[in-house]
Design a protein around this motif. Sequence first.
Motif, PDB file in Angstrom:
ATOM      1  N   VAL A   1       0.853  -1.187   0.000  1.00 51.29           N
ATOM      2  CA  VAL A   1       0.000   0.000   0.000  1.00 51.29           C
ATOM      3  C   VAL A   1       0.886   1.233   0.000  1.00 51.29           C
ATOM      4  N   ALA A   2       0.533   2.211  -0.824  1.00 51.57           N
ATOM      5  CA  ALA A   2       1.221   3.502  -0.831  1.00 51.57           C
ATOM      6  C   ALA A   2       0.393   4.504  -0.045  1.00 51.57           C
ATOM      7  N   VAL A   3       1.057   5.335   0.728  1.00 53.98           N
ATOM      8  CA  VAL A   3       0.411   6.465   1.402  1.00 53.98           C
ATOM      9  C   VAL A   3       1.035   7.722   0.810  1.00 53.98           C
ATOM     10  N   ILE A   4       0.203   8.539   0.185  1.00 58.65           N
ATOM     11  CA  ILE A   4       0.671   9.783  -0.446  1.00 58.65           C
ATOM     12  C   ILE A   4       0.129  10.925   0.395  1.00 58.65           C
TER      13      ILE A   4
ATOM     14  N   ALA B   1       1.253  -6.197   3.594  1.00 63.11           N
ATOM     15  CA  ALA B   1       2.616  -6.667   3.850  1.00 63.11           C
ATOM     16  C   ALA B   1       3.593  -5.509   3.948  1.00 63.11           C
ATOM     17  N   LYS B   2       3.432  -4.519   3.062  1.00 60.68           N
ATOM     18  CA  LYS B   2       4.387  -3.414   2.972  1.00 60.68           C
ATOM     19  C   LYS B   2       3.649  -2.100   2.767  1.00 60.68           C
ATOM     20  N   VAL B   3       4.239  -1.049   3.318  1.00 66.12           N
ATOM     21  CA  VAL B   3       3.719   0.303   3.116  1.00 66.12           C
ATOM     22  C   VAL B   3       4.867   1.177   2.642  1.00 66.12           C
ATOM     23  N   VAL B   4       4.625   1.899   1.552  1.00 68.85           N
ATOM     24  CA  VAL B   4       5.579   2.866   1.036  1.00 68.85           C
ATOM     25  C   VAL B   4       4.939   4.241   1.145  1.00 68.85           C
ATOM     26  N   LEU B   5       5.758   5.237   1.386  1.00 71.85           N
ATOM     27  CA  LEU B   5       5.278   6.584   1.714  1.00 71.85           C
ATOM     28  C   LEU B   5       5.792   7.596   0.713  1.00 71.85           C
ATOM     29  N   VAL B   6       4.920   8.535   0.338  1.00 74.02           N
ATOM     30  CA  VAL B   6       5.333   9.726  -0.406  1.00 74.02           C
ATOM     31  C   VAL B   6       5.019  10.925   0.463  1.00 74.02           C
TER      32      VAL B   6
ATOM     33  N   VAL C   1      -0.917  -2.042  -4.685  1.00 70.44           N
ATOM     34  CA  VAL C   1      -2.278  -2.363  -5.088  1.00 70.44           C
ATOM     35  C   VAL C   1      -3.197  -1.195  -4.779  1.00 70.44           C
ATOM     36  N   LEU C   2      -2.920  -0.503  -3.676  1.00 77.48           N
ATOM     37  CA  LEU C   2      -3.767   0.579  -3.193  1.00 77.48           C
ATOM     38  C   LEU C   2      -2.914   1.786  -2.865  1.00 77.48           C
ATOM     39  N   ALA C   3      -3.401   2.968  -3.224  1.00 75.83           N
ATOM     40  CA  ALA C   3      -2.779   4.219  -2.799  1.00 75.83           C
ATOM     41  C   ALA C   3      -3.781   4.965  -1.932  1.00 75.83           C
ATOM     42  N   LEU C   4      -3.374   5.285  -0.731  1.00 79.12           N
ATOM     43  CA  LEU C   4      -4.185   6.071   0.182  1.00 79.12           C
ATOM     44  C   LEU C   4      -3.684   7.509   0.078  1.00 79.12           C
ATOM     45  N   VAL C   5      -4.527   8.398  -0.409  1.00 76.91           N
ATOM     46  CA  VAL C   5      -4.137   9.797  -0.633  1.00 76.91           C
ATOM     47  C   VAL C   5      -4.757  10.660   0.454  1.00 76.91           C
ATOM     48  N   SER C   6      -3.906  11.281   1.247  1.00 74.41           N
ATOM     49  CA  SER C   6      -4.361  12.182   2.307  1.00 74.41           C
ATOM     50  C   SER C   6      -3.647  13.519   2.132  1.00 74.41           C
ATOM     51  N   LEU C   7      -4.230  14.328   1.266  1.00 73.45           N
ATOM     52  CA  LEU C   7      -3.677  15.643   0.937  1.00 73.45           C
ATOM     53  C   LEU C   7      -4.807  16.674   0.933  1.00 73.45           C
ATOM     54  N   GLU C   8      -4.433  17.928   1.071  1.00 78.11           N
ATOM     55  CA  GLU C   8      -5.438  18.977   0.982  1.00 78.11           C
ATOM     56  C   GLU C   8      -5.985  19.041  -0.451  1.00 78.11           C
ATOM     57  N   PRO C   9      -7.205  19.564  -0.616  1.00 79.34           N
ATOM     58  CA  PRO C   9      -7.906  19.506  -1.898  1.00 79.34           C
ATOM     59  C   PRO C   9      -7.140  20.056  -3.099  1.00 79.34           C
TER      60      PRO C   9
END
Length: 127
Positions: free
Chosen positions: A32-35, A57-62, A97-105
Motif C-alpha cells: 500500500v502507498a500512502v501519499i 505486507a508493505k507500506v511505502v510513503l510519499v 495495489v492501493l494508494a491512500l491519498v491524504s492531501l489537501e484539496p
Amino acid sequence: MPFHIRLILVAALWLTGGLLAAAETAVGRATVAVITNPEGAHLSAYFSALAGSPDVAKVVLVDPSGRTEPAARKALGGKFVAAYVSAEALFAEHRPVLALVSLEPGLAPAAIERALDAGCHVLAEKP
C-alpha cells in the motif's frame, strides 16, 4: 479516537478489504502507498490501521517534506519499506495495489491521477 474517524476507517477498510484480499490471492499480501504531507488528515489512524491489517505486507510513503516519515516508521514497524519525495519515484520502484491519498484539496487531484495511472486502486479523502 473520535467516532467520525473510526467510521471513516471502518468504511475504508471495508471497501478496500475485498481489494486487498483479491490482491493477496493473486500476488501475496498487498503493498500500500500512502501519499501525503504533514497537513494530511488522520495519518496516525491510517498508519495504525495499515499496521494492524493482516492483508498489508508493505507500506511505502510519499511525503515531499519528509516530515511524516518518522511517525510512519514508528507506527508501521517492519511494514514500512521506504519513503519517497515524489509519487513518480515511488511508482518507478513499487507497484502498490492501493494508494491512500491524504492531501489537501488543491494537491489531491494530481496525486490521485498519478496513482490511477500507475494502476492503483485509490482511497482519497473528500475535498
